[in-house]
Design a protein around this motif. Sequence first.
Motif, PDB file in Angstrom:
ATOM      1  N   ASP A  12       9.351 -19.441   2.321  1.00 37.84           N
ATOM      2  CA  ASP A  12       9.249 -18.678   3.562  1.00 37.84           C
ATOM      3  C   ASP A  12       7.789 -18.364   3.881  1.00 37.84           C
ATOM      4  OD1 ASP A  12      10.444 -17.188   5.771  1.00 37.84           O
ATOM      5  OD2 ASP A  12       9.732 -15.412   4.738  1.00 37.84           O
ATOM      6  N   VAL A  13       7.427 -18.524   5.153  1.00 38.15           N
ATOM      7  CA  VAL A  13       6.097 -18.147   5.626  1.00 38.15           C
ATOM      8  C   VAL A  13       6.186 -16.756   6.250  1.00 38.15           C
ATOM      9  CG1 VAL A  13       4.232 -18.681   7.221  1.00 38.15           C
ATOM     10  CG2 VAL A  13       5.411 -20.540   6.025  1.00 38.15           C
ATOM     11  N   GLY A  14       5.320 -15.845   5.817  1.00 34.08           N
ATOM     12  CA  GLY A  14       5.303 -14.491   6.338  1.00 34.08           C
ATOM     13  C   GLY A  14       3.892 -14.060   6.677  1.00 34.08           C
ATOM     14  N   ASP A  15       3.690 -12.763   6.782  1.00 36.92           N
ATOM     15  CA  ASP A  15       2.369 -12.268   7.145  1.00 36.92           C
ATOM     16  C   ASP A  15       2.133 -10.901   6.538  1.00 36.92           C
ATOM     17  OD1 ASP A  15       3.071 -10.036   9.299  1.00 36.92           O
ATOM     18  OD2 ASP A  15       4.316 -11.779   9.752  1.00 36.92           O
ATOM     19  N   ILE A  16       0.868 -10.560   6.395  1.00 37.33           N
ATOM     20  CA  ILE A  16       0.467  -9.213   6.008  1.00 37.33           C
ATOM     21  C   ILE A  16      -0.544  -8.751   7.049  1.00 37.33           C
ATOM     22  CG2 ILE A  16      -1.275 -10.137   4.401  1.00 37.33           C
ATOM     23  CD1 ILE A  16      -0.887  -7.568   2.750  1.00 37.33           C
ATOM     24  N   VAL A  17      -0.225  -7.658   7.714  1.00 35.19           N
ATOM     25  CA  VAL A  17      -1.026  -7.183   8.845  1.00 35.19           C
ATOM     26  C   VAL A  17      -2.005  -6.112   8.386  1.00 35.19           C
ATOM     27  CG1 VAL A  17      -0.926  -6.027  11.081  1.00 35.19           C
ATOM     28  CG2 VAL A  17       0.785  -7.744  10.489  1.00 35.19           C
ATOM     29  N   LYS A  18      -3.231  -6.204   8.879  1.00 32.64           N
ATOM     30  CA  LYS A  18      -4.279  -5.222   8.592  1.00 32.64           C
ATOM     31  C   LYS A  18      -4.797  -4.648   9.918  1.00 32.64           C
ATOM     32  CE  LYS A  18      -4.499  -5.776   4.077  1.00 32.64           C
ATOM     33  NZ  LYS A  18      -4.262  -4.655   3.144  1.00 32.64           N
ATOM     34  N   PRO A  19      -3.999  -3.806  10.581  1.00 32.14           N
ATOM     35  CA  PRO A  19      -4.350  -3.361  11.943  1.00 32.14           C
ATOM     36  C   PRO A  19      -5.619  -2.526  12.027  1.00 32.14           C
ATOM     37  CG  PRO A  19      -2.491  -2.109  11.085  1.00 32.14           C
ATOM     38  CD  PRO A  19      -2.732  -3.225  10.119  1.00 32.14           C
TER      39      PRO A  19
END
Length: 201
Positions: A12-19
């Motif tokens: 699975d491809v996901g993401d980690i957000v650093k707003p």
Amino acid sequence: SSDLPDSIIAIDVGDIVKPAAKVMEGLASVADGSDDHRIKPGYWLISAVGVNPWTHEKTPQPLMLDMWSTASESFASENTVLKEVISEIHGIAGGRGIHAIDRGGDRGIILQHFFELNQDFIIRLKGRYLTDSDGVKFLVNQRDIARETLPFHSVIQRQSSDKRRRSKMDVRYDFEPVDVTSLAGKSPRQLYLITAWSATA
């Protein structure tokens, strides 16, 4: 996980957000999957877990978790990342298991890579032309399916997102031999289109 050949390896491809991040090494833009895919600063993730469907608990076993950035000098493409992960898991497992990709696995370059490795796989198709056993070409997401006439039926257990309870899912399905029209003759084995519909939400 077990050495059973039909263990599922979910990629699975996901993401980690650093707003709040302003300056971080390799910080790039990602589509936040938990916020309607709005573009935000962050990094991409790719994960793989193995599940033995024959065990009672079906507890996923972590196999890989990696992070990459489209801003990295070494980054070539998402397809390259996916191919490298598929190859690495294929090598670790000795070709055993069934690779499963929910989104993005139906790209021609990924399908061809599965064929080259002679790796069993399950993917979700979207907007791809297939050819049935009679030689008729059709677009998979525009095919008219009479859901109530699907011949096979199963009731399966699914786990809630909080993992505290399980609920039943009523599923009807069918399968048929097909070829990927644009890759005709390039598959080392017979491919099957599985049509499934859940009667429960």
